[in-house]
Design an enzyme around this catalytic site. Structure first.
Site, PDB file in Angstrom:
ATOM      1  N   GLU A  46      -2.432  23.830 -34.874  1.00 12.44           N
ATOM      2  CA  GLU A  46      -2.774  23.296 -36.280  1.00 12.44           C
ATOM      3  C   GLU A  46      -4.292  24.074 -36.388  1.00 12.44           C
ATOM      4  OE1 GLU A  46      -4.358  22.323 -39.619  1.00 12.44           O
ATOM      5  OE2 GLU A  46      -5.413  21.187 -37.858  1.00 12.44           O
ATOM      6  N   HIS A  47      -4.381  24.588 -37.600  1.00 10.61           N
ATOM      7  CA  HIS A  47      -5.211  25.823 -37.630  1.00 10.61           C
ATOM      8  C   HIS A  47      -6.773  25.279 -38.219  1.00 10.61           C
ATOM      9  CE1 HIS A  47      -6.938  29.633 -37.706  1.00 10.61           C
ATOM     10  NE2 HIS A  47      -5.900  30.337 -38.635  1.00 10.61           N
ATOM     11  N   CYS A  48      -6.868  23.938 -38.604  1.00 12.09           N
ATOM     12  CA  CYS A  48      -8.195  23.558 -39.430  1.00 12.09           C
ATOM     13  C   CYS A  48      -9.304  23.816 -38.284  1.00 12.09           C
ATOM     14  CB  CYS A  48      -7.923  22.243 -39.973  1.00 12.09           C
ATOM     15  SG  CYS A  48      -8.099  20.969 -38.941  1.00 12.09           S
TER      16      CYS A  48
ATOM     17  N   LEU B  44      -9.342  25.399 -35.085  1.00 13.67           N
ATOM     18  CA  LEU B  44      -9.119  26.313 -33.986  1.00 13.67           C
ATOM     19  C   LEU B  44      -8.624  27.643 -34.432  1.00 13.67           C
ATOM     20  CD1 LEU B  44      -7.306  23.540 -31.774  1.00 13.67           C
ATOM     21  CD2 LEU B  44      -9.396  24.577 -31.317  1.00 13.67           C
TER      22      LEU B  44
END
Length: 600
Positions: free
Chosen positions: A317-319, A321
């Site tokens: 999950e990109h938020c 990382l």
């Protein structure tokens, strides 16, 4: 004594905040190659309006300067990143999350059998070892070519979960005001056939379980979850919904399911066990990107995914990382044997780990929503076309040809795009900026005047080899210069975008509510309407890296440039799949042509 993980984060230089004039000048220069003369004139007029003394942009920029000076603020982008990632209201599954497919010949992999439970147990052992060292701040600060990098993203690796909300999502994460210090959680969430289980990976006394105990625990999970859960009772499907739709449903489900949500949200990470072996590499990549959404929790920062034959990868999950942080984490996991990880972590035999099913109380409406989310996402995934491309060509060969490997890649993409679609369009490339305090990435725009001149030269039969080579070298040099500008924080887009965000957040409070024509200008719209969205991930421990397309006509290009290989994963909406496959075909020709041209 080794240096502590976060020792230098506060000493790193701050991201430079450009003046409004600097960003506007750069923006006009960057967008010009994509615009007609009329479009450029309209954009230049909009920029002039943005720069007038009484423009709301002046007030917004002054507020950004104030924010940057505020004690405790590490970067003027500290509000930008939550707005960009947590503010999106569409799906994050497939649209934002990204994956890595691990090689199957890493030190960690070869130190175990190919048995699924053993391979998964080895990954858990390695991740727990990393987590405990991170807690003690024993992970060495990362460096790149002698420059120290920001380590703050490591705080998002364990027990981080994105929480759906309105008007934007939030994050439940350790090292925060609500959850000071590192996570004390001792459990993970294991998925199998749509069933969810809590499994302890650290014993009550603080010692991790051995790989053998963990493998036994995973086998117990697979036995208990042998019967596939009905689609409408697997809440993981809900994490694929558009955030605007998931948020109210989450709020409605929370009161009756506090214990289940808390177990998932505080878990160190997820492990998703699949009951099949991938047909081929592309199938493995696709499953890592989306897979069976009943067997995922896409809101979790880290999900390790292991197939029946031991093939493994990670969904992120990109938020909080970015790829570089995950690569460092993955390299640490995969470059050491399972026995060495276990010994270093102090793992002790403790018998079968504590395991219990995670159960939700779901009424008829919730079950209908889950089934609907599952069907919708399955269709969304089916409407996404993907492909892998691999070249027997790597960074070593590029350097022997005296060209930047990334420049060669980007030149190849532009030539292939022109030949497959007949034009060159906006192209995004992610540039890491972790050398700054709280640094993440910068948005690079690949289309330069030199790039277009290079493509035109390659398509001009009247030009000789020397002229084409000169155009190639000029475009490569321009590409490297722009990448270096981005690395120095001298790029316009995120600055101008953040001013737009500030107006949305507190424009009324600042008295800066007047619409700004710039954000409707051809330059702002055309230069950000990506036809190619590109990002690279260099690691000898991974085979492929991937993410979904970012717009209805975009090809997502995730590429791994290794010393001897160049692997790409392409994704695009299915209705333009033919163009993606034509692009892939032309890319092979472009690489061969440029290699031949560079070979003296």
């Amino acid at each position: 004594m080794s240096e502590s993980t976060f020792a230098y984060d506060e000493q790193l230089p701050r991201v430079p905040l450009p003046t409004l004039e600097e960003s506007c000048t750069r923006f006009l220069h960057w967008c010009a190659p994509l615009l007609t003369s009329d479009q450029y004139a309209a954009t230049a007029a909009a920029v002039e309006d943005l720069l007038r003394p009484d423009s709301p942009a002046r007030t917004l920029h002054a507020d950004l300067e104030r924010f940057d000076r505020t004690p405790g603020v590490g970067s003027w982008l500290d509000e930008f990143w939550p707005s960009r990632y947590l503010g999106r209201r569409d799906r994050i599954a497939l649209n934002a999350n990204f994956f890595f497919l691990f090689r199957d010949d890493t030190v960690l992999a070869t130190s175990t059998g190919a048995d699924q439970s053993e391979r998964a147990a080895a990954l858990i052992t390695a991740a727990v070892d990393y987590k405990l060292r991170l807690d003690r701040e024993e992970i060495p600060p990362a460096t790149q070519r002698g420059t120290r990098l920001n380590m703050a993203q490591n705080k998002f690796l364990f027990s981080e979960t994105r929480i759906p909300g309105a008007p934007q999502d939030t994050v439940r994460v350790p090292y925060s005001d609500e959850w000071p210090g590192h996570s004390e959680a001792r459990h993970i969430v294991v998925f199998y056939r749509g069933n969810m289980f809590r499994m302890d990976v650290v014993g009550a006394g603080g010692a991790p379980y051995t790989p053998e105990d963990l493998a036994a625990g995973l086998r117990a999970v697979m036995k208990a979850g042998a019967r596939r859960a009905p689609v409408n009772v697997s809440p993981g499907h809900l994490t694929t919904m558009a955030r605007a739709d998931w948020a109210p449903l989450y709020a409605a489900l929370r009161p009756a399911n506090n214990a289940a949500f808390d177990t998932i949200e505080t878990a160190l990470f997820c492990v998703c066990l699949e009951d099949f072996a991938p047909r081929d590499t592309l199938h493995a990549c696709d499953q890592l990107l989306h897979g069976d959404s009943g067997n995922r929790w896409f809101d979790k920062s880290v999900s390790l995914i292991v197939f029946a034959d031991g093939t493994a990868g990670i969904n992120v999950e990109h938020c909080g990382l970015d790829g570089t942080t995950i690569l460092s984490f993955v390299d640490d996991l995969l470059e050491t044997s399972v026995s060495a990880h276990a010994e270093r972590s102090g793992a002790q035999p403790q018998g079968l780990p504590a395991i219990e099913p995670i159960e939700f109380t779901l009424g008829p409406e919730a079950r209908t929503e889950i089934a609907s989310a599952a069907a919708s996402f399955a269709q969304y995934a089916a409407d996404t076309a993907t492909s892998t491309v691999s070249f027997d060509f790597g960074t070593a060969r590029a350097k022997s040809l005296r060209i930047s490997p990334d420049a060669l890649a980007q030149l190849s993409y532009q030539l292939a795009h022109k030949r497959s679609k007949g034009f060159n369009g906006a192209t995004y490339e992610s540039i890491a900026t972790r050398q700054f305090r709280n640094g993440r990435t910068e948005a690079m725009r690949v289309i330069t005047p030199e790039m277009l001149e290079f493509v035109a030269a390659m398509e001009d039969p009247a030009l000789d080899r020397d002229a084409k080579l000169a155009a190639l070298r000029a475009a490569a040099d321009a590409h490297v210069r722009r990448a270096q500008e981005c690395q120095r924080g001298e790029a316009p887009e995120q600055h101008l975008w953040e001013l737009q965000w500030i107006q949305r957040r507190r424009g009324a409070q600042l008295g800066a509510t007047e619409p700004m024509a710039f954000y409707d200008s051809p330059g702002w719209i055309v230069s950000r309407d990506d036809f190619l969205s590109t990002s690279s991930a260099p690691s000898v421990n991974i085979q492929f890296f991937g993410f979904g397309s970012t717009s209805p006509t975009c090809i997502g290009i995730a590429y791994v440039l290794l010393p001897d290989r160049w692997n790409l994963y392409l994704a695009t909406p299915k209705h333009v799949a033919r163009q993606m496959h034509e692009f892939a075909g032309h890319l092979k020709g472009a690489v061969a042509e440029l290699t031949e041209l560079l070979t003296v």
